[in-house]
Design an enzyme around this catalytic site. Structure first.
Site, PDB file in Angstrom:
ATOM      1  N   ASN A 299      27.224 -29.956  15.929  1.00  0.00           N
ATOM      2  CA  ASN A 299      27.881 -29.065  17.058  1.00  0.00           C
ATOM      3  C   ASN A 299      26.616 -28.765  17.908  1.00  0.00           C
ATOM      4  O   ASN A 299      26.882 -29.057  19.270  1.00  0.00           O
ATOM      5  CB  ASN A 299      28.251 -27.771  16.605  1.00  0.00           C
ATOM      6  CG  ASN A 299      29.560 -27.822  15.745  1.00  0.00           C
ATOM      7  OD1 ASN A 299      30.379 -28.988  16.102  1.00  0.00           O
ATOM      8  ND2 ASN A 299      29.758 -26.790  14.878  1.00  0.00           N
ATOM      9  N   SER A 300      25.536 -28.371  17.549  1.00  0.00           N
ATOM     10  CA  SER A 300      24.393 -28.088  18.172  1.00  0.00           C
ATOM     11  C   SER A 300      23.906 -29.298  19.063  1.00  0.00           C
ATOM     12  O   SER A 300      23.422 -29.298  20.120  1.00  0.00           O
ATOM     13  CB  SER A 300      23.042 -27.469  17.534  1.00  0.00           C
ATOM     14  OG  SER A 300      23.466 -26.193  16.734  1.00  0.00           O
TER      15      SER A 300
ATOM     16  N   HIS B 290      32.494 -25.032  11.045  1.00  0.00           N
ATOM     17  CA  HIS B 290      33.502 -25.796  11.083  1.00  0.00           C
ATOM     18  C   HIS B 290      34.628 -25.085  12.074  1.00  0.00           C
ATOM     19  O   HIS B 290      35.429 -25.869  12.707  1.00  0.00           O
ATOM     20  CB  HIS B 290      34.129 -25.737   9.671  1.00  0.00           C
ATOM     21  CG  HIS B 290      33.498 -26.462   8.571  1.00  0.00           C
ATOM     22  ND1 HIS B 290      32.136 -26.414   8.284  1.00  0.00           N
ATOM     23  CD2 HIS B 290      33.844 -27.508   7.873  1.00  0.00           C
ATOM     24  CE1 HIS B 290      31.701 -27.008   7.260  1.00  0.00           C
ATOM     25  NE2 HIS B 290      32.895 -27.930   7.024  1.00  0.00           N
TER      26      HIS B 290
ATOM     27  N   GLN C 240      22.367 -33.448   8.861  1.00  0.00           N
ATOM     28  CA  GLN C 240      21.327 -33.155   9.722  1.00  0.00           C
ATOM     29  C   GLN C 240      20.039 -34.109   9.980  1.00  0.00           C
ATOM     30  O   GLN C 240      19.406 -34.446  11.116  1.00  0.00           O
ATOM     31  CB  GLN C 240      20.402 -31.653   9.562  1.00  0.00           C
ATOM     32  CG  GLN C 240      21.826 -30.623   9.716  1.00  0.00           C
ATOM     33  CD  GLN C 240      21.415 -29.270   9.151  1.00  0.00           C
ATOM     34  OE1 GLN C 240      20.092 -28.966   8.963  1.00  0.00           O
ATOM     35  NE2 GLN C 240      22.401 -28.233   9.142  1.00  0.00           N
TER      36      GLN C 240
ATOM     37  N   HIS D 289      18.388 -27.058  14.199  1.00  0.00           N
ATOM     38  CA  HIS D 289      18.236 -27.574  12.700  1.00  0.00           C
ATOM     39  C   HIS D 289      19.010 -29.006  12.763  1.00  0.00           C
ATOM     40  O   HIS D 289      19.345 -29.710  11.538  1.00  0.00           O
ATOM     41  CB  HIS D 289      18.818 -26.739  11.966  1.00  0.00           C
ATOM     42  CG  HIS D 289      20.413 -26.576  12.376  1.00  0.00           C
ATOM     43  ND1 HIS D 289      20.858 -26.077  13.579  1.00  0.00           N
ATOM     44  CD2 HIS D 289      21.534 -26.403  11.455  1.00  0.00           C
ATOM     45  CE1 HIS D 289      22.231 -25.791  13.716  1.00  0.00           C
ATOM     46  NE2 HIS D 289      22.695 -25.859  12.426  1.00  0.00           N
TER      47      HIS D 289
END
Length: 465
Positions: A353-354, A18, A374, A349
């Site tokens: 963000n990733s 966050h 996810q 995962h």
């Protein structure tokens, strides 16, 4: 007209996933000439941030400063370490009075807040700001697709799985394909929808409807990536894509890179498998072994982030068969790693963000979702964005090897790379000067300036009465 720039206060839930996007939004707002203050509760699970009062110049224009929420020892007890739900309860209990105190301190210091921006799981920030007459915005840190799923679930739950039919697919959300039950975010599944996280999210989204508490819903996405769902949701909520929100050279990373970048410099272009599962996911011992053996079986160099709290789960000697090809680190600067030319695949995962960082870097992915949003992100990256595959759970040695091979060397590898490159170009265009996300952010800043000047003018008139 006021000579002081408008002051924006960013209020974050104290988890790394966050904090990062909200800080990146703050840097971009400051770069457009605003005074920005970032706040959250201090928490051991967050990588070191700057001290109270510390400032960062942003592109030589505005400032990004830090001022943390305090309960001054009079609030509820500290949360139980390692228990995110207890952290959520603590933040909800202590947050409102702590934020009200922070707003007073800012006003007393001559920098009254012109806008409050929160992120998920701190809905009380909107109540406190509203009571003070301050306009509110929310930074939605997940995809617009997931936001739309939550919005329609809370509005019309009939089209979603129920306790009587937990496997029902969802085909009622405009702009989205049909999703199987195991592709839905957890908080719309009947076994999770009523828990504390689901209740808090419901309270957050209650303010998203037009003409309600939240004037802007800023989303960490870009128009080209999610155009159908963004356009469909705009008739219900003021969604405004401003992403991808990426790290910058001045981001505070709390230390060096543990030799990651030098190691990547020594690897052939597009050869490295980068593996990371974020700041919360804990992979079990059996799956850690499967990952280690699967990575070894690929015959490719890999960079694997294994947090200190998970290192004990990596079996002794599990990496011995890798022949020195692998490097295991406790942390690395993920944005820089993904942008490095040696990286050819990201085993992730599927935290948003990733995913956003990988799309912006043009890196194909192997998705291995665990919780929250996810599962939906894994569906999107494989079937909608066309940049990778989903690793079946639980992971096995052969499945890890096969998925990495499919993304990096299989018949579709070139297609994955081309799609990833196209998203990289589109993301760069969105955040460039005059791009869609840049224009949206500029419009948001102009609205804040108008409110700031109107309030400053009113204060001057009142002072002359």
């Amino acid at each position: 007209m006021s000579s002081q720039p408008p002051h924006v206060l960013l209020v974050s839930f104290p988890l790394q996933g966050h904090v990062n996007p909200l800080l990146r939004l703050g840097a971009r707002l400051a770069a457009k000439g605003l005074l920005v203050t970032f706040t959250t509760f201090r928490h051991a699970g967050i990588r070191a941030l700057r001290e109270d009062g510390a400032c960062v110049a942003a592109a030589g224009r505005g400032r990004l400063r830090f001022d943390y929420l305090r309960d001054d020892g009079c609030g509820p007890r500290s949360p139980v370490p390692g228990d995110p739900s207890d952290m959520l309860r603590h933040v909800a209990d202590a947050g409102p009075s702590a934020l009200a105190g922070l707003l007073r301190r800012q006003a007393d210091a001559g920098r009254p807040v012109a806008c409050v921006v929160n992120n998920p799981f701190v809905p009380w920030a909107l109540d406190v700001a509203g009571a003070a007459g301050i306009p509110c915005a929310t930074l939605w840190i997940q995809s617009c697709a997931v936001l739309s799923l939550y919005y329609h679930f809370y509005r019309c739950p009939e089209g979603f799985p129920t306790e009587a039919d937990t496997a029902a697919p969802v085909a009622v959300v405009p702009g989205l394909p049909t999703l199987a039950a195991d592709e839905l975010p957890l908080m719309v599944r009947p076994e999770h929808a009523g828990n504390l996280w689901g209740q808090t999210l419901r309270a957050q989204l209650a303010g998203f409807r037009k003409n309600n508490t939240v004037a802007w819903v800023l989303v960490n996405t870009f128009e080209g990536l999610e155009r159908p769902v963004v356009e469909a949701l705009r008739s219900h909520a003021p969604v405004t894509p401003v992403g991808p929100l990426l790290d910058h050279d001045h981001d505070h990373d709390g230390g060096g890179d543990d030799g990651c970048m030098a190691w990547l410099d020594a690897q052939p272009p597009g050869s490295v498998v980068y593996v990371a599962f974020g700041s919360l996911v804990t992979v079990g011992c059996g799956e850690m072994l499967a990952l280690a053996e699967g990575l070894a079986a690929t015959g490719r160099p890999f960079l694997w982030v294994v947090r200190d709290d998970s290192r004990r789960l990596l079996p002794d000697g599990a990496l011995a068969a890798c022949g020195g090809r692998g490097r295991v680190v406790a942390w690395c600067p993920q944005g820089r790693v993904l942008r490095h030319g040696a990286v050819g695949c990201f085993v992730t995962h599927c935290g948003w963000n990733s995913v956003a960082e990988a799309l912006a870097a043009g890196v194909p992915m192997v998705g291995y979702p665990w919780w929250s949003d996810q599962f939906t992100n894994a569906k999107l990256l494989a079937e909608e964005y066309g940049v990778g595959v989903r690793l079946p759970a639980p992971a096995t040695r052969d499945a890890v090897r096969a998925c990495v091979h499919e993304v990096m060397g299989g018949p579709r590898a070139a297609v994955f790379r081309m799609a990833a490159k196209a998203w990289k170009d589109e993301a760069a265009a969105a955040v460039a000067d005059g791009g869609s996300s840049d224009r949206n952010l500029h419009a948001f800043v102009q609205e804040i300036r108008r409110f700031h000047e109107t309030r400053a003018g009113g204060s001057m008139i009142n002072s002359n009465i």
